[in-house]
Scaffold this motif. Structure first.
Motif, PDB file in Angstrom:
ATOM      1  N   PHE A  69       0.869  -1.091  -0.027  1.00 39.59           N
ATOM      2  CA  PHE A  69       0.066   0.210  -0.048  1.00 39.59           C
ATOM      3  C   PHE A  69       1.064   1.431  -0.069  1.00 39.59           C
ATOM      4  O   PHE A  69       0.219   2.224  -0.382  1.00 39.59           O
ATOM      5  N   ASP A  70       1.780   1.333   0.272  1.00 37.19           N
ATOM      6  CA  ASP A  70       2.794   2.109   0.591  1.00 37.19           C
ATOM      7  C   ASP A  70       3.536   2.307  -0.904  1.00 37.19           C
ATOM      8  O   ASP A  70       5.175   3.686  -1.142  1.00 37.19           O
ATOM      9  N   ASN A  71       3.041   1.454  -2.143  1.00 37.82           N
ATOM     10  CA  ASN A  71       4.590   1.612  -3.255  1.00 37.82           C
ATOM     11  C   ASN A  71       3.758   1.817  -4.219  1.00 37.82           C
ATOM     12  O   ASN A  71       2.643   0.983  -4.430  1.00 37.82           O
ATOM     13  N   ALA A  72       3.380   2.658  -4.672  1.00 40.01           N
ATOM     14  CA  ALA A  72       2.715   3.348  -6.038  1.00 40.01           C
ATOM     15  C   ALA A  72       2.678   2.026  -6.967  1.00 40.01           C
ATOM     16  O   ALA A  72       1.715   2.179  -7.807  1.00 40.01           O
ATOM     17  N   ASP A 108      -4.371   1.337  -5.464  1.00 43.64           N
ATOM     18  CA  ASP A 108      -6.040   3.201  -5.706  1.00 43.64           C
ATOM     19  C   ASP A 108      -6.609   2.288  -5.554  1.00 43.64           C
ATOM     20  O   ASP A 108      -7.743   2.989  -5.110  1.00 43.64           O
ATOM     21  N   PRO A 109      -7.419   1.819  -6.767  1.00 41.50           N
ATOM     22  CA  PRO A 109      -8.292   1.631  -7.459  1.00 41.50           C
ATOM     23  C   PRO A 109      -9.100  -0.031  -5.743  1.00 41.50           C
ATOM     24  O   PRO A 109     -10.796   0.168  -5.722  1.00 41.50           O
ATOM     25  N   LEU A 110      -8.380  -0.045  -5.773  1.00 38.89           N
ATOM     26  CA  LEU A 110      -8.557  -0.830  -5.160  1.00 38.89           C
ATOM     27  C   LEU A 110      -8.866  -0.711  -3.511  1.00 38.89           C
ATOM     28  O   LEU A 110     -10.018  -1.060  -2.826  1.00 38.89           O
ATOM     29  N   ILE A 111      -8.481   0.356  -2.962  1.00 42.03           N
ATOM     30  CA  ILE A 111      -8.721   0.843  -1.149  1.00 42.03           C
ATOM     31  C   ILE A 111      -9.567   1.231  -1.584  1.00 42.03           C
ATOM     32  O   ILE A 111     -10.959   1.675  -0.785  1.00 42.03           O
ATOM     33  N   LYS A 112     -10.236   2.020  -2.914  1.00 44.45           N
ATOM     34  CA  LYS A 112     -11.346   2.761  -3.192  1.00 44.45           C
ATOM     35  C   LYS A 112     -12.511   2.113  -3.263  1.00 44.45           C
ATOM     36  O   LYS A 112     -13.470   2.413  -2.750  1.00 44.45           O
ATOM     37  N   SER A 143     -11.168   1.249   3.050  1.00 48.20           N
ATOM     38  CA  SER A 143      -9.686   1.484   2.755  1.00 48.20           C
ATOM     39  C   SER A 143      -8.251   0.471   2.944  1.00 48.20           C
ATOM     40  O   SER A 143      -8.776  -0.586   2.489  1.00 48.20           O
ATOM     41  N   PRO A 144      -7.480   1.165   2.986  1.00 50.08           N
ATOM     42  CA  PRO A 144      -6.043  -0.007   2.723  1.00 50.08           C
ATOM     43  C   PRO A 144      -6.966  -1.322   3.380  1.00 50.08           C
ATOM     44  O   PRO A 144      -5.847  -2.491   3.430  1.00 50.08           O
ATOM     45  N   ALA A 186      -9.201  -8.273   1.568  1.00 45.97           N
ATOM     46  CA  ALA A 186     -10.089  -9.286   0.908  1.00 45.97           C
ATOM     47  C   ALA A 186      -9.505  -9.802   0.240  1.00 45.97           C
ATOM     48  O   ALA A 186     -10.010 -10.741  -0.701  1.00 45.97           O
ATOM     49  N   VAL A 187      -8.241  -9.451  -0.360  1.00 42.54           N
ATOM     50  CA  VAL A 187      -6.955  -9.975  -0.569  1.00 42.54           C
ATOM     51  C   VAL A 187      -6.655 -10.816  -0.187  1.00 42.54           C
ATOM     52  O   VAL A 187      -6.656 -11.820  -1.203  1.00 42.54           O
ATOM     53  N   THR A 188      -6.539 -11.372   0.731  1.00 40.90           N
ATOM     54  CA  THR A 188      -6.128 -12.051   2.093  1.00 40.90           C
ATOM     55  C   THR A 188      -6.987 -14.020   1.949  1.00 40.90           C
ATOM     56  O   THR A 188      -6.583 -14.764   1.105  1.00 40.90           O
TER      57      THR A 188
END
Length: 80
Positions: free
Chosen positions: A4-7, A12-16, A20-21, A27-29
């Motif tokens: 989340f700290d690495n562009a 960004d689209p997934l966080i939106k 939230s991160p 969700a990813v996990t």
């Protein structure tokens, strides 16, 4: 998690989409664990982790991870 700290991971689209991160990571996990199998998550003929795609809120995310004592451990994730 550093993704989340690495562009370069393009989260960004997934966080939106998730709100939230933390919710995005959860969700990813969950999807990575649900879709984990040695056949899709390792390089052929090895035990070396390989990236495999999962869908999270309609977004394709590539993940790498391992299963330890039946528990999935996320190694990295990115959106190409």
């Amino acid at each position: 998690m550093h993704v989340f700290d690495n562009a370069g991971h393009n989260f960004d689209p997934l966080i939106k989409a998730c709100g939230s991160p933390g919710k995005a990571l959860q969700a990813v996990t969950e999807q990575a664990a649900k879709n984990f199998s040695p056949a899709v998550s390792t390089l052929p003929g090895t035990s070396i982790p390989a990236a495999y795609p999962v869908m999270v809120n309609g977004i394709e995310v590539f993940v790498k991870g391992v299963q330890v004592n039946g528990v999935f451990k996320l190694g990295t994730a990115y959106i190409p």
